[in-house]
Scaffold this motif. Structure first.
Motif, short mmCIF file in Angstrom:
data_model
loop_
_atom_site.label_atom_id
_atom_site.label_comp_id
_atom_site.label_asym_id
_atom_site.label_seq_id
_atom_site.Cartn_x
_atom_site.Cartn_y
_atom_site.Cartn_z
N THR A 40 11.87 -5.99 37.16
CA THR A 40 10.80 -5.23 37.79
C THR A 40 9.55 -6.11 37.86
OG1 THR A 40 11.63 -3.13 36.92
CG2 THR A 40 9.35 -3.17 37.68
N LEU B 23 -5.36 -5.23 39.67
CA LEU B 23 -5.56 -4.35 38.51
C LEU B 23 -6.33 -5.08 37.41
CD1 LEU B 23 -2.01 -2.74 38.25
CD2 LEU B 23 -4.13 -1.55 38.84
N ILE C 230 -2.81 -2.82 33.79
CA ILE C 230 -2.03 -4.03 33.60
C ILE C 230 -2.26 -4.66 32.22
CG2 ILE C 230 -3.69 -5.70 34.53
CD1 ILE C 230 0.13 -5.57 35.17
N LYS D 16 5.42 -6.74 39.18
CA LYS D 16 4.17 -6.00 39.34
C LYS D 16 3.23 -6.82 40.23
CE LYS D 16 4.84 -4.43 34.59
NZ LYS D 16 4.28 -4.39 33.20
N PRO D 17 3.44 -6.80 41.54
CA PRO D 17 2.64 -7.64 42.43
C PRO D 17 1.16 -7.27 42.49
CG PRO D 17 4.07 -6.17 43.69
CD PRO D 17 4.48 -6.04 42.27
N THR D 18 0.79 -6.07 42.08
CA THR D 18 -0.62 -5.68 42.12
C THR D 18 -1.36 -6.09 40.85
OG1 THR D 18 -0.07 -3.48 41.22
CG2 THR D 18 -0.15 -3.71 43.62
N ALA D 19 -0.72 -6.88 39.98
CA ALA D 19 -1.33 -7.26 38.71
C ALA D 19 -2.70 -7.92 38.87
CB ALA D 19 -0.39 -8.17 37.94
N THR E 119 9.93 -3.64 42.76
CA THR E 119 8.50 -3.70 42.47
C THR E 119 8.01 -2.40 41.85
OG1 THR E 119 7.91 -2.97 44.70
CG2 THR E 119 8.06 -5.35 44.31
N GLU E 120 6.96 -2.53 41.08
CA GLU E 120 6.35 -1.39 40.40
C GLU E 120 4.85 -1.45 40.66
OE1 GLU E 120 5.67 0.19 35.78
OE2 GLU E 120 6.65 -1.72 36.18
N THR E 121 4.23 -0.29 40.78
CA THR E 121 2.78 -0.21 40.95
C THR E 121 2.19 0.53 39.75
OG1 THR E 121 3.08 -0.13 43.35
CG2 THR E 121 0.90 0.44 42.51
N PRO E 122 1.91 -0.17 38.67
CA PRO E 122 1.38 0.49 37.46
C PRO E 122 -0.07 0.90 37.65
CG PRO E 122 1.42 -1.87 37.13
CD PRO E 122 2.06 -1.62 38.47
N ARG E 123 -0.54 1.79 36.79
CA ARG E 123 -1.94 2.23 36.85
C ARG E 123 -2.86 1.27 36.10
NH1 ARG E 123 -1.44 8.39 34.99
NH2 ARG E 123 0.03 7.39 33.55
#
Length: 359
Positions: A107, A115, A57, A109-112, A51-55
């Motif tokens: 990879t 975001l 999306i 991005k579950p926080t999409a 998983t990745e937590t991008p700043r």
């Protein structure tokens, strides 16, 4: 030239056969038996998901090759393993191989969804359709377990935000109710990619993607739910899938597709050697002929990377294929374009305690 494959790895339903180094790596690695290696037990190569937590999306672009200026990709890499995928080189930016790593190291991005809501809620945000599935498929196999897409669609539905999708993943039918809600407000359109109707060819070329029959069923179910569906005859590969242009358009029209498009194959820098290797492994007698035809469409090269030319082909044979597509599209009753999505209703959803409108 591609490196030798790892003999200790058992590959099951994979498109690539090796791990060539990415273009940005300072060193090249090559397997070589010096007689001193200790034999290892063979192991099945499995998919690894991190998983990745991008700043942020929403990705922006100004390319003249595509009809959108913003997109969302919930995943990097794609387990479908389509050997021709133009997105494979994107794994090079992660220090990974565009070969086997692209389809086995995913990879997510579950926080999409969170975001996305934060970004479209900004006062400076200007609404326009968001494109999903522009790089890797958001409905690839891992989505069935992680379920990132329903959260994204609920945010878009609540904000009345228009959205488009390109997919070949059957998990899209899990979210059929959400797509139908958006489509009922003229805020959604789905493109389903159908490369071939030959199940054996599809299995070799797109090893973990749904079969052609399943994709036609996806078109049928989406259409019956009121979702506008575009069949994407893409990529068109000379000699290999080009003869099927009319058959694909016909089958998709019978399934309920309302619009159609066609894109010739493009083989970016790292993709071309992988595709050549695949041809030698699966279609050796046709390999030279196919690549000669590909280069004839791209000015004598494997790929034309210039903006404005990447998704177009040139030459007499390319124009004949395009003419065949247009004639079949007209004969089958497909319109030349599609209706624009409705951006006029975009706005924040009502919250508990908000003043209700009188009208």
């Amino acid at each position: 030239m591609l490196p030798k494959r790892n003999p200790d790895e058992v590959l099951k339903a994979r498109g690539a056969d090796t791990r060539p180094d990415g273009r940005f790596e300072p060193y090249r690695r090559e397997r070589e038996d010096d007689g001193w290696d200790i034999p290892e037990e063979e192991r099945l190569l499995r998919t690894d998901v991190v998983t990745e937590t991008p700043r942020s999306i929403i990705a922006r672009n100004s390319s003249p090759d595509v009809p959108f200026d913003r997109s969302i990709n919930p995943y990097r890499g794609c387990e479908h393993g389509c050997i021709y995928c133009f997105a494979r080189p994107s794994h090079s930016y992660l220090g990974l191989s565009p070969g086997l790593d692209f389809e086995t190291k995913i990879t997510a991005k579950p926080t999409a969804p969170a975001l996305l809501e934060r970004e479209i809620a900004r006062p400076s945000y200007k609404v326009a359709p968001i494109a999903l599935g522009t790089n890797t498929d958001p409905y690839q196999p891992v989505e069935a377990r992680l379920a990132i897409m329903p959260g994204i669609l609920r945010v878009l539905r609540d904000w009345n935000h228009p959205v488009t999708l390109v997919t070949r993943g059957r998990t899209v039918l899990r979210d059929l109710d959400l797509w139908a809600e958006l489509a009922a407000k003229d805020q959604a359109a789905v493109g389903v990619s159908v490369t071939t109707l030959d199940a054996d060819l599809a299995r070799a070329m797109e090893p973990r993607a749904p079969t052609p029959a399943v994709r036609l069923r996806m078109i049928r179910d989406l259409s019956r739910a009121g979702v506008p569906v575009r069949v994407m005859v893409a990529p068109v590969i000379p000699v290999l899938t080009e003869p099927e242009i009319e058959a694909i358009l016909t089958a998709a029209r019978e399934a309920g597709a309302t619009t159609a498009s066609m894109i010739p194959i493009r083989l970016p820098y790292e993709v071309a050697p992988l595709f050549r290797d695949w041809l030698q492994r699966h279609r050796p007698g046709m390999a030279a002929h196919i690549m000669n035809r590909v280069q004839a469409m791209r000015g004598g090269r494997d790929n034309d990377p210039r903006f404005g030319h990447r998704f177009r082909a040139q030459g007499h044979e390319a124009q004949l294929a395009l003419q065949r597509f247009r004639l079949a599209r007209k004969r089958l009753g497909y319109p030349e374009g599609s209706a624009p999505l409705d951006c006029s209703k975009f706005g924040p959803p009502p919250r508990a305690g908000d003043q209700l409108s009188l009208f």
